[in-house]
Structures are given as C-alpha cells and as structure tokens.
Scaffold this active site. Structure first.
Site, PDB file in Angstrom:
ATOM      1  N   PRO A 114       0.446  -1.187   0.111  1.00  0.00           N
ATOM      2  CA  PRO A 114       0.197  -0.074   0.048  1.00  0.00           C
ATOM      3  C   PRO A 114       1.350   1.392   0.221  1.00  0.00           C
ATOM      4  O   PRO A 114       2.316   0.670  -0.315  1.00  0.00           O
ATOM      5  CB  PRO A 114      -1.036  -0.389   1.368  1.00  0.00           C
ATOM      6  CG  PRO A 114       0.073  -0.865   2.085  1.00  0.00           C
ATOM      7  CD  PRO A 114       1.392  -1.568   1.477  1.00  0.00           C
ATOM      8  N   TRP A 115      -0.187   2.757  -0.047  1.00  0.00           N
ATOM      9  CA  TRP A 115       0.783   3.349   0.075  1.00  0.00           C
ATOM     10  C   TRP A 115       1.383   4.170   1.460  1.00  0.00           C
ATOM     11  O   TRP A 115       1.595   4.973   1.228  1.00  0.00           O
ATOM     12  CB  TRP A 115      -0.422   5.148  -0.636  1.00  0.00           C
ATOM     13  CG  TRP A 115      -1.232   4.503  -0.324  1.00  0.00           C
ATOM     14  CD1 TRP A 115      -2.146   4.212  -1.282  1.00  0.00           C
ATOM     15  CD2 TRP A 115      -2.155   4.941   1.346  1.00  0.00           C
ATOM     16  NE1 TRP A 115      -3.993   4.342  -0.615  1.00  0.00           N
ATOM     17  CE2 TRP A 115      -3.392   5.306   0.665  1.00  0.00           C
ATOM     18  CE3 TRP A 115      -2.055   5.754   1.845  1.00  0.00           C
ATOM     19  CZ2 TRP A 115      -4.716   5.392   1.588  1.00  0.00           C
ATOM     20  CZ3 TRP A 115      -3.073   6.522   2.474  1.00  0.00           C
ATOM     21  CH2 TRP A 115      -4.562   6.275   2.567  1.00  0.00           C
ATOM     22  N   LYS A 157       4.788  -5.369  -6.315  1.00  0.00           N
ATOM     23  CA  LYS A 157       3.837  -4.183  -6.757  1.00  0.00           C
ATOM     24  C   LYS A 157       3.722  -3.658  -5.896  1.00  0.00           C
ATOM     25  O   LYS A 157       2.911  -3.960  -4.964  1.00  0.00           O
ATOM     26  CB  LYS A 157       3.223  -4.719  -7.525  1.00  0.00           C
ATOM     27  CG  LYS A 157       2.036  -3.570  -8.399  1.00  0.00           C
ATOM     28  CD  LYS A 157       0.764  -4.136  -8.681  1.00  0.00           C
ATOM     29  CE  LYS A 157      -0.373  -3.370  -8.048  1.00  0.00           C
ATOM     30  NZ  LYS A 157       0.220  -1.840  -7.501  1.00  0.00           N
ATOM     31  N   PRO A 158       4.311  -1.636  -5.552  1.00  0.00           N
ATOM     32  CA  PRO A 158       3.780  -1.228  -4.553  1.00  0.00           C
ATOM     33  C   PRO A 158       2.081  -0.306  -5.653  1.00  0.00           C
ATOM     34  O   PRO A 158       1.854  -1.078  -6.295  1.00  0.00           O
ATOM     35  CB  PRO A 158       4.886  -0.702  -5.169  1.00  0.00           C
ATOM     36  CG  PRO A 158       5.790  -0.270  -6.992  1.00  0.00           C
ATOM     37  CD  PRO A 158       4.973  -1.978  -6.912  1.00  0.00           C
ATOM     38  N   SER A 159       2.148   0.259  -4.645  1.00  0.00           N
ATOM     39  CA  SER A 159       1.296   1.158  -4.838  1.00  0.00           C
ATOM     40  C   SER A 159       1.136   1.852  -5.876  1.00  0.00           C
ATOM     41  O   SER A 159       2.268   2.195  -5.722  1.00  0.00           O
ATOM     42  CB  SER A 159       0.572   1.733  -3.449  1.00  0.00           C
ATOM     43  OG  SER A 159      -0.144   3.108  -4.023  1.00  0.00           O
ATOM     44  N   GLU A 184      -3.113  -9.158   4.329  1.00  0.00           N
ATOM     45  CA  GLU A 184      -3.044  -7.673   6.166  1.00  0.00           C
ATOM     46  C   GLU A 184      -3.723  -6.334   6.175  1.00  0.00           C
ATOM     47  O   GLU A 184      -3.211  -5.945   5.076  1.00  0.00           O
ATOM     48  CB  GLU A 184      -1.558  -7.128   6.484  1.00  0.00           C
ATOM     49  CG  GLU A 184      -1.111  -6.580   8.024  1.00  0.00           C
ATOM     50  CD  GLU A 184      -1.448  -5.270   7.943  1.00  0.00           C
ATOM     51  OE1 GLU A 184      -2.447  -5.035   8.150  1.00  0.00           O
ATOM     52  OE2 GLU A 184      -0.282  -4.394   7.707  1.00  0.00           O
ATOM     53  N   CYS A 226      -3.024   1.621   9.729  1.00  0.00           N
ATOM     54  CA  CYS A 226      -4.090   0.532  10.384  1.00  0.00           C
ATOM     55  C   CYS A 226      -3.854   0.209  11.676  1.00  0.00           C
ATOM     56  O   CYS A 226      -4.611  -0.403  12.871  1.00  0.00           O
ATOM     57  CB  CYS A 226      -3.842  -0.574   9.558  1.00  0.00           C
ATOM     58  SG  CYS A 226      -2.338  -1.422   9.338  1.00  0.00           S
ATOM     59  N   GLU A 251     -13.028   1.699   9.099  1.00  0.00           N
ATOM     60  CA  GLU A 251     -11.583   2.279   9.305  1.00  0.00           C
ATOM     61  C   GLU A 251     -12.043   3.984   8.813  1.00  0.00           C
ATOM     62  O   GLU A 251     -12.029   4.339   7.203  1.00  0.00           O
ATOM     63  CB  GLU A 251     -10.388   1.267   8.820  1.00  0.00           C
ATOM     64  CG  GLU A 251      -9.412   1.584   8.502  1.00  0.00           C
ATOM     65  CD  GLU A 251      -8.146   0.957   8.082  1.00  0.00           C
ATOM     66  OE1 GLU A 251      -8.467   0.343   6.836  1.00  0.00           O
ATOM     67  OE2 GLU A 251      -7.125   0.902   8.929  1.00  0.00           O
TER      68      GLU A 251
HETATM   69  P1  NAD Z   1      -5.674  -1.233  -2.078  1.00  0.00           P
HETATM   70  O1  NAD Z   1      -6.147  -2.296  -0.847  1.00  0.00           O
HETATM   71  O2  NAD Z   1      -7.045  -0.950  -3.142  1.00  0.00           O
HETATM   72  O3  NAD Z   1      -4.117  -0.540  -2.789  1.00  0.00           O
HETATM   73  C1  NAD Z   1      -3.623  -2.036  -1.841  1.00  0.00           C
HETATM   74  C2  NAD Z   1      -2.284  -2.204  -3.057  1.00  0.00           C
HETATM   75  O4  NAD Z   1      -3.499  -2.981  -3.400  1.00  0.00           O
HETATM   76  C3  NAD Z   1      -2.176  -1.320  -3.791  1.00  0.00           C
HETATM   77  O5  NAD Z   1      -0.652  -1.492  -4.797  1.00  0.00           O
HETATM   78  C4  NAD Z   1      -3.190  -1.358  -5.458  1.00  0.00           C
HETATM   79  O6  NAD Z   1      -2.249  -1.586  -6.507  1.00  0.00           O
HETATM   80  C5  NAD Z   1      -3.219  -3.298  -5.039  1.00  0.00           C
HETATM   81  N1  NAD Z   1      -5.028  -3.807  -5.323  1.00  0.00           N
HETATM   82  C6  NAD Z   1      -5.461  -2.414  -6.148  1.00  0.00           C
HETATM   83  N2  NAD Z   1      -6.568  -3.370  -6.405  1.00  0.00           N
HETATM   84  C7  NAD Z   1      -6.369  -5.015  -6.457  1.00  0.00           C
HETATM   85  C8  NAD Z   1      -6.982  -6.377  -7.153  1.00  0.00           C
HETATM   86  N3  NAD Z   1      -8.278  -6.419  -7.212  1.00  0.00           N
HETATM   87  N4  NAD Z   1      -5.909  -6.928  -6.882  1.00  0.00           N
HETATM   88  C9  NAD Z   1      -4.496  -6.811  -6.683  1.00  0.00           C
HETATM   89  N5  NAD Z   1      -4.540  -6.016  -6.490  1.00  0.00           N
HETATM   90  C10 NAD Z   1      -5.086  -4.581  -5.766  1.00  0.00           C
HETATM   91  O7  NAD Z   1      -6.485   0.479  -1.186  1.00  0.00           O
HETATM   92  P2  NAD Z   1      -5.818   2.308  -1.421  1.00  0.00           P
HETATM   93  O8  NAD Z   1      -7.825   2.143  -2.220  1.00  0.00           O
HETATM   94  O9  NAD Z   1      -4.663   2.585  -1.738  1.00  0.00           O
HETATM   95  O10 NAD Z   1      -6.962   2.384   0.278  1.00  0.00           O
HETATM   96  C11 NAD Z   1      -8.261   2.004  -0.026  1.00  0.00           C
HETATM   97  C12 NAD Z   1      -8.432   2.111   1.626  1.00  0.00           C
HETATM   98  O11 NAD Z   1      -7.115   1.328   1.710  1.00  0.00           O
HETATM   99  C13 NAD Z   1      -7.905   3.130   2.436  1.00  0.00           C
HETATM  100  O12 NAD Z   1      -8.948   3.759   2.791  1.00  0.00           O
HETATM  101  C14 NAD Z   1      -7.380   2.404   3.842  1.00  0.00           C
HETATM  102  O13 NAD Z   1      -8.792   2.324   4.507  1.00  0.00           O
HETATM  103  C15 NAD Z   1      -6.898   1.222   3.129  1.00  0.00           C
HETATM  104  N6  NAD Z   1      -5.181   1.039   3.430  1.00  0.00           N
HETATM  105  C16 NAD Z   1      -5.133  -0.181   4.336  1.00  0.00           C
HETATM  106  C17 NAD Z   1      -3.999   0.266   4.840  1.00  0.00           C
HETATM  107  C18 NAD Z   1      -3.313  -0.797   5.755  1.00  0.00           C
HETATM  108  O14 NAD Z   1      -2.352  -0.565   5.915  1.00  0.00           O
HETATM  109  N7  NAD Z   1      -3.880  -1.832   6.702  1.00  0.00           N
HETATM  110  C19 NAD Z   1      -2.841   0.331   3.861  1.00  0.00           C
HETATM  111  C20 NAD Z   1      -3.418   1.217   2.641  1.00  0.00           C
HETATM  112  C21 NAD Z   1      -4.947   1.442   2.625  1.00  0.00           C
END
Ligand code: NAD
Length: 483
Positions: free
Chosen positions: A156-157, A181-183, A254, A288, A385
């Site tokens: 994630p980011w 793969k990073p965000s 996670e 988180c 969250e």
């Molecule tokens: P996200 O779950 O969309 O992104 C996390 C990662 O998953 C990124 O690398 C993204 O490119 C990838 N991803 C997205 N869709 C995917 C799919 N279908 N298959 C495989 N990989 C995929 O999260 P976000 O949009 O960046 O953030 C949204 C919400 O997620 C935030 O508002 C927060 O509540 C939560 N979040 C939680 C954490 C944590 O540490 N638990 C971290 C980031 C975001």
C-alpha cells in the site's frame, strides 16, 4: 534538493529479470506531491505481458535461489541493509515527498527498515521446528522447511518502503523469489529498493512491476505464483482471496483496523493524553493501527478529553519538508475526499466535532486534526476505518462496557489498554479480540514479534520467525531403516 528532483531522480520503471523496462502499453499513473497537489512524475502501468515476464523470470531464478543456504541468503539481505543505511537521507526525502510524510518521521523509518533486513538475515539461520526423532519404531522422521516458489507481494501507500521490506525480508529469507508491486501512487522508494538490489541479487530473484489494481490482479491470477501477500483495503483483500481460490494459492492479508484505546479510571492521564495525541495522528492517521477509537471510563472522561484536546491542538501540521512539522497532508485527493466524506456524513448524527473537521485552506491534501465526541457505537465513524486524522472519543460506565465496545467492530488488528492495575491488564490482554494488545503504549512493532489481525483485519502474520513460516512449506520425511 527540490521536490521535483527528489522524485524524478529515480526513473520510474519496472525491474524484471535484472533489466529495467519502461513498458507503458497499459498506460501510466501520475505521481503527485501531496503537499502541493502538483504532478511531479509519471509511472508506467505494467501490462499483463510484463507481469508474465516478471513471473517467468522469478520461476527461472528460483531454480538456483532455492539451492542457496540460509547463510548465503542472510549475506544477500545484509548487503541490502547496508545499502539502505548508506542511502538513508535520500530515501527519507523521496518517501517524504511521495507520501507527504514529515521528513523527520521518514528519517526515523529508514534505519528501522535496514534493521528489519538484518533481523531476517539472522532469523533465516535459526529456524526452529519439530525435533528429528523416531516417532515410529525403526523410522526416523524429520521436517524439511522449503520455500513456496514465486510469491506476489502487493503493498500500500502509507509506508511504501517499510511495507515492501516487511514482505521481501521473510519471503527472500525463506528462499522464495519475488514479484513485488507497490501502490500506483507511491512507487518511488520501491524502485529505489530495486536499484539497490540490482547489484546484489541474481537476476529474477527480486522483480518489481509498477501498476494499479489491474496489475495486482494479473499477479494474483497467475498460475505460477504460489502465494500472494497484500497489505491494503478489506475490499481488495476479499477480491484477492476469491481470485486466488481459482489456483488455490496461499493468501496472506493484512487489511484495515479500527484500534480501540481503553483509558481506565486508574490511568496516568497526563502521560496517556500525551502518548495518544501522537499515536492517533501519526502519518496523518493513515495507519492501520492508528489509535482512532478512544473509549474512556466516565470517572475520568471530562479530564481526559480536556487534556487530549490541549495536546492535539499543539501538534504542528505543515510542510513535510519542514523538520518542525509533525503531521503532513493526506496522501492523495482521493483519500482527502474519502475522509471529508466521513465527516460530512457525521453531521447527520449526534456526533460533536470538538476540534478540526475541515480541509485546510492551503494547496495540497491537508485536513485539520479532528476530534469527535458524542458518537454512537453504531456510527460509521466508530465502525469503519477512516484512515485519516480523525479520532472518536466515547464514554463508558464500567470495565465490562469498555470491553464490549472495544470488541464490537468487524476489525481485529490492534488495541491498547491504559491502566496501572495488573488485574485489569491481565483481563484485557486476554479478552480483547485483536492481534496486538499494547499496555500503556500504542503503535510500536518490533521485528521479533508477530503482527497481524483477526476477523476483517485479515489473516497471516508479518514480522517474527512466524512470517518466515508463512512463506515456507513444511515437508515430513520419514526414513525407514531396512536391515
Ligand atoms: P487498495 O487495497 O486499493 O491498494 C493496496 C494495493 O493493492 C495497491 O498496490 C493496489 O494497486 C493493489 N490492488 C488494488 N486492487 C487490486 C486487485 N483487485 N488485485 C490485486 N491488487 C490490487 O487500497 P487503497 O485504494 O490504496 O486505499 C483504500 C483504503 O484501504 C484506505 O482508505 C484504507 O482504509 C485502506 N488501506 C489500508 C492499509 C493498511 O495498512 N491496512 C494500507 C492502505 C490502505
């Protein structure tokens, strides 16, 4: 160094089989400085072909990598740790600009990241397990701990480099090869990590593909990947678990959290308010484990709220590049809109905004530090969250109510208890349904101890020797002597 130079000093490309690749056939993604809202670079989105090349490279590299001994792998990880140490300032500036993280916080993170690799270097060499013995007369049983193969790591980011190392550390230590793969919005330090790895690891052992959810989905559905680990949103975790079921790959998730923070009537209130003011808003609440849901015993509720508001109002929000800044902007416009949406919807409830609650009148994605009281347990501000600088404070009349309120959310990642009473400590460490319980503290993780949640916070553990097990498979070998 200007913001532009800091970000653009790293050329954002995929790193596949030891070769840099800027394939953007599937498009590209803007990299925005969150403190200004200005685009400073673009990152390519890997097409399924590039993902496939990365997986094939990792499959080929696995043949040799799996033969390495724990000692050899430890030496590779130690070299990477040294490179990270040497680049601390550069990495801190990149992370700060890409994520909007105060530069001093980023500076504190980098040595922890190098230390984590050193921990995994050591842990790889001292794995424990079932003893080799004759469990059946005439036959000797032993357990082989073997890598899974190619693992897909999706980060994630909020802590881009830290999350990458939380995953590549145990995955590589266990003898797997990696497609990381990073965000899409924060790839900069992960590309820098690949640059440092380039001269250390054999080609194909550590591959980095840049891209969005479509790229992530291509990793998850690839039949040659044996395991996927995600840190991210619950919805993404569910999609990944469903998709991974087609190939029955192992999944580690996670996901989010909604940490309850229990302030009892015997707590040291000054200390508690001071500590929580930082634990609630660190990384702009985009954590988180953020101390986002404070539940206070009614005996000390008024006194605590007053102290907490006073501490929070003194926190410096500002430009991440300024060393005085304690809290920077949110990571993106999307995240800002998401957090403002929660606050807008809360105006239709009994919730009372005691501090903040507004977008700041300056460029970038800033929101004032927000404290909300008079919320109901069923309010979305309590149940979901927010992932932003928003904290709720609830009043409870007794210990039993505090426990009920604490456990009454779908998440189970982390929690904390603020008390000087040993009986309360032992009761709540047992009965809180969360993967971490801190007592008179919040936020700290250590490499030696496992981290991971229950319920909708996902499954599987990061950190500790346990995470090396997550990336390993155990094989029972039984040797029968015939004479
Ligand atoms: P996200 O779950 O969309 O992104 C996390 C990662 O998953 C990124 O690398 C993204 O490119 C990838 N991803 C997205 N869709 C995917 C799919 N279908 N298959 C495989 N990989 C995929 O999260 P976000 O949009 O960046 O953030 C949204 C919400 O997620 C935030 O508002 C927060 O509540 C939560 N979040 C939680 C954490 C944590 O540490 N638990 C971290 C980031 C975001």
């Amino acid at each position: 160094m200007t913001a532009e130079a800091t970000l653009q000093g790293v050329q954002l490309r995929h790193f596949v089989n030891g070769i840099w690749n800027n394939d953007d056939a599937a498009g590209s993604f803007p990299i925005i400085d969150p403190s200004t809202g200005v685009e400073v670079a673009r990152a390519p989105i890997a097409s399924p072909q590039v993902v496939n090349q990365a997986v094939e490279a990792a499959v080929a590299a696995f043949e040799d990598w799996r033969q390495t001994t724990p000692k050899e792998r430890a030496y590779y990880l130690l070299q990477l740790a040294d490179k990270i140490d040497q680049a601390t300032e550069k990495l801190a500036l990149m992370e700060s600009r890409n994520v909007g993280k105060p530069v001093n916080n980023a500076r504190e993170e980098i040595p922890l990241i190098a230390d984590l690799l050193r921990y995994y270097a050591g842990a790889a060499r001292v794995s424990e397990g079932v003893g080799t013995a004759e469990y059946e007369r005439g036959s000797t049983s032993l357990v082989l701990r073997q890598p899974i193969g190619v693992v897909g790591l999706i980060t994630p980011w909020n802590y881009p480099l830290l999350e990458a190392v939380w995953k590549i550390g145990p995955a590589l230590a266990a003898g797997n090869t990696v497609v990381l793969k990073p965000s899409e919005i924060t790839p900069v330090t992960t590309v820098a990590l690949a640059q440092m790895a380039e001269s250390i690891f054999p080609p194909g052992v550590l591959n980095v593909v840049l891209g969005d959810g479509t790229t992530g989905a291509a990793i998850v559905s690839h039949p040659a990947i044996g395991m996927v680990s995600l840190t991210g949103d619950g919805g993404t975790g569910k999609k990944i678990a469903k998709s991974a079921s087609d190939t029955l790959k192992r999944v580690h998730l996670e996901l989010g959290g909604k940490a309850p923070v229990l302030v009892f009537n015997d707590a040291n209130l000054d200390y508690t308010a001071e500590q929580l003011s930082l634990a609630a808003f660190a990384n702009s609440g985009q954590d988180c484990t953020a101390a986002s849901r404070i539940i206070v015993h009614e005996d000390v509720y008024d006194a605590f709220v007053e102290l907490f508001l006073d501490r929070v109002s003194k926190i410096v929000v500002g430009d991440p590049a300024d060393p005085e800044t304690q809290i920077g902007p949110l990571v993106s416009e999307r995240q800002l809109e998401r957090v403002l949406g929660f606050l807008e919807r809360a105006t239709t409830t009994s919730a009372r905004v005691r501090l903040g609650g507004k977008k700041l009148d300056r460029p970038g994605y800033y929101i004032s530090l927000t404290v909300v009281t008079d919320v109901d347990q069923s309010d979305e501000l309590v149940q979901k969250e927010v992932f932003g600088p928003v904290v709720t404070i609830q009043k409870a009349s007794c210990d039993d109510d505090m426990l009920t309120m604490a456990n009454d959310v779908p998440y189970g990642l982390s929690s904390s208890v603020w008390t000087t009473n040993i009986s309360r400590t032992t009761r709540f460490m047992r009965d809180l349904n969360f993967g971490t319980v801190w007592v008179n503290g919040h936020l700290s993780t250590v490499p030696e101890m496992p981290f991971g949640g229950f319920g909708e916070s996902g499954y599987g553990k990061e950190l500790s020797a346990q995470s090396i097990d997550e990336y390993s498979q155990l094989k029972h070998v039984m040797i029968t002597s015939i004479d």
